[in-house]
Scaffold this active site. Sequence first.
Site, mmCIF file in Angstrom:
data_model
loop_
_atom_site.group_PDB
_atom_site.id
_atom_site.type_symbol
_atom_site.label_atom_id
_atom_site.label_comp_id
_atom_site.label_asym_id
_atom_site.label_seq_id
_atom_site.Cartn_x
_atom_site.Cartn_y
_atom_site.Cartn_z
ATOM 1 N N GLU A 40 55.338 39.982 67.945
ATOM 2 C CA GLU A 40 54.568 41.115 68.474
ATOM 3 C C GLU A 40 55.375 41.877 69.518
ATOM 4 O O GLU A 40 56.291 41.318 70.129
ATOM 5 C CB GLU A 40 53.292 40.585 69.146
ATOM 6 C CG GLU A 40 51.980 40.950 68.513
ATOM 7 C CD GLU A 40 51.633 42.421 68.407
ATOM 8 O OE1 GLU A 40 52.517 43.276 68.207
ATOM 9 O OE2 GLU A 40 50.453 42.731 68.504
ATOM 10 N N ASP A 41 55.026 43.144 69.708
ATOM 11 C CA ASP A 41 55.668 43.920 70.772
ATOM 12 C C ASP A 41 55.056 43.579 72.125
ATOM 13 O O ASP A 41 55.754 43.375 73.110
ATOM 14 C CB ASP A 41 55.583 45.436 70.485
ATOM 15 C CG ASP A 41 54.173 45.915 70.134
ATOM 16 O OD1 ASP A 41 53.218 45.100 70.123
ATOM 17 O OD2 ASP A 41 54.019 47.116 69.853
ATOM 18 N N PHE A 72 51.201 51.519 81.292
ATOM 19 C CA PHE A 72 51.429 51.901 79.900
ATOM 20 C C PHE A 72 52.919 52.097 79.657
ATOM 21 O O PHE A 72 53.550 52.957 80.264
ATOM 22 C CB PHE A 72 50.655 53.168 79.528
ATOM 23 C CG PHE A 72 50.641 53.389 78.046
ATOM 24 C CD1 PHE A 72 49.704 52.753 77.237
ATOM 25 C CD2 PHE A 72 51.598 54.192 77.431
ATOM 26 C CE1 PHE A 72 49.711 52.924 75.856
ATOM 27 C CE2 PHE A 72 51.617 54.357 76.046
ATOM 28 C CZ PHE A 72 50.676 53.725 75.267
ATOM 29 N N VAL A 73 53.450 51.267 78.762
ATOM 30 C CA VAL A 73 54.899 51.295 78.537
ATOM 31 C C VAL A 73 55.242 51.797 77.141
ATOM 32 O O VAL A 73 54.444 51.682 76.212
ATOM 33 C CB VAL A 73 55.522 49.889 78.764
ATOM 34 C CG1 VAL A 73 55.492 49.531 80.229
ATOM 35 C CG2 VAL A 73 54.840 48.818 77.927
ATOM 36 N N GLY A 86 55.336 48.236 65.852
ATOM 37 C CA GLY A 86 55.889 47.997 67.185
ATOM 38 C C GLY A 86 56.880 46.856 67.298
ATOM 39 O O GLY A 86 57.740 46.851 68.175
ATOM 40 N N LYS A 133 50.973 41.390 79.035
ATOM 41 C CA LYS A 133 50.231 41.943 80.180
ATOM 42 C C LYS A 133 49.062 40.995 80.452
ATOM 43 O O LYS A 133 47.941 41.240 79.990
ATOM 44 C CB LYS A 133 49.651 43.314 79.802
ATOM 45 C CG LYS A 133 50.549 44.497 79.956
ATOM 46 C CD LYS A 133 49.681 45.744 79.706
ATOM 47 C CE LYS A 133 50.494 46.949 79.407
ATOM 48 N NZ LYS A 133 49.646 48.073 78.917
ATOM 49 N N ASP A 152 55.043 52.769 71.220
ATOM 50 C CA ASP A 152 54.940 54.224 71.062
ATOM 51 C C ASP A 152 53.956 54.869 72.019
ATOM 52 O O ASP A 152 53.121 54.202 72.629
ATOM 53 C CB ASP A 152 54.465 54.543 69.640
ATOM 54 C CG ASP A 152 52.991 54.218 69.444
ATOM 55 O OD1 ASP A 152 52.598 53.059 69.713
ATOM 56 O OD2 ASP A 152 52.217 55.115 69.071
ATOM 57 N N ASP A 169 48.207 42.453 74.898
ATOM 58 C CA ASP A 169 47.444 43.199 75.897
ATOM 59 C C ASP A 169 46.094 42.498 76.055
ATOM 60 O O ASP A 169 45.999 41.493 76.756
ATOM 61 C CB ASP A 169 47.337 44.646 75.385
ATOM 62 C CG ASP A 169 46.734 45.599 76.381
ATOM 63 O OD1 ASP A 169 46.989 45.457 77.585
ATOM 64 O OD2 ASP A 169 45.994 46.511 75.965
HETATM 65 P P1 5GP Z 1 45.721 43.956 71.998
HETATM 66 O O1 5GP Z 1 44.957 43.663 70.751
HETATM 67 O O2 5GP Z 1 46.464 42.790 72.570
HETATM 68 O O3 5GP Z 1 44.846 44.612 73.038
HETATM 69 O O4 5GP Z 1 46.680 45.133 71.617
HETATM 70 C C1 5GP Z 1 47.988 44.996 71.328
HETATM 71 C C2 5GP Z 1 48.473 46.336 70.855
HETATM 72 O O5 5GP Z 1 48.085 47.393 71.757
HETATM 73 C C3 5GP Z 1 49.976 46.340 70.874
HETATM 74 O O6 5GP Z 1 50.510 45.850 69.665
HETATM 75 C C4 5GP Z 1 50.286 47.805 71.124
HETATM 76 O O7 5GP Z 1 50.313 48.497 69.913
HETATM 77 C C5 5GP Z 1 49.115 48.313 71.953
HETATM 78 N N1 5GP Z 1 49.457 48.364 73.397
HETATM 79 C C6 5GP Z 1 48.968 47.605 74.385
HETATM 80 N N2 5GP Z 1 49.525 47.915 75.574
HETATM 81 C C7 5GP Z 1 50.396 48.914 75.326
HETATM 82 C C8 5GP Z 1 51.311 49.664 76.153
HETATM 83 O O8 5GP Z 1 51.459 49.491 77.374
HETATM 84 N N3 5GP Z 1 52.065 50.602 75.518
HETATM 85 C C9 5GP Z 1 51.976 50.846 74.173
HETATM 86 N N4 5GP Z 1 52.753 51.775 73.675
HETATM 87 N N5 5GP Z 1 51.126 50.153 73.373
HETATM 88 C C10 5GP Z 1 50.354 49.200 73.944
#
Ligand code: 5GP
Length: 179
Positions: A99-100, A152-153, A45, A131, A159, A103
């Site tokens: 990071e992308d 959800f983006v 990502g 987020k 992706d 979350d």
């Molecule tokens: P975390 O461990 O912070 O919950 O997860 C981060 C990962 O969840 C991101 O690197 C991404 O791959 C995925 N993710 C979280 N929110 C979104 C979203 O809105 N869209 C997409 N495509 N992936 C997300």
Amino acid sequence: MNEVVEKVLVSQEEIINRCVELGAQITEDYKKAGEVPYVVGLLKGSVPFLAEIIKHIDLDIQIDFMDVSSYEGTKSVGDIRIDKDLDCSVQGMSILLVEDIVDTGRTLKEVERTLLNKGAKDVKVVSLLDKPDRRVVDIEAEYVGFKIPNEFVIGYGLDYNQKYRNLPYIGVLKREIYE
Ligand code: 5GP
């Protein structure tokens, strides 16, 4: 606009302008600290964002990539599996993780912990998106492109079922596609 996109949340122009700002801030901060970060992208990502932001970091950086996945069923901060590790040792290094999106924060927390356990001196994070409402672990990126609501983006690396990473903007995925 792609037909699965409800609306564009962040345009390509806004992303590039923000990368210019973030790159300048990162350059200034690391210059002040007398450090040069080892820039580590989390696959897949972060790729488009990393490719853009490094053009605006005026330091002799090196880049590398890591691919990690969470263990199935992990509900709290758990272990991660490293599917692709870094090319060299991080002993004593200042790492800038790219990071992308942050979350829940679980992925970053675990990657940060893993790198510190391997002897990294310092780990900072730059994330294109944040987020904050979704956070369940205590971690904040030092540098954030855009704070977004809990939607959800897709696009610019993000992706849905491995597709749409190549969209040049951040868009909200239509609900009907995943419901
Ligand atoms: P975390 O461990 O912070 O919950 O997860 C981060 C990962 O969840 C991101 O690197 C991404 O791959 C995925 N993710 C979280 N929110 C979104 C979203 O809105 N869209 C997409 N495509 N992936 C997300």
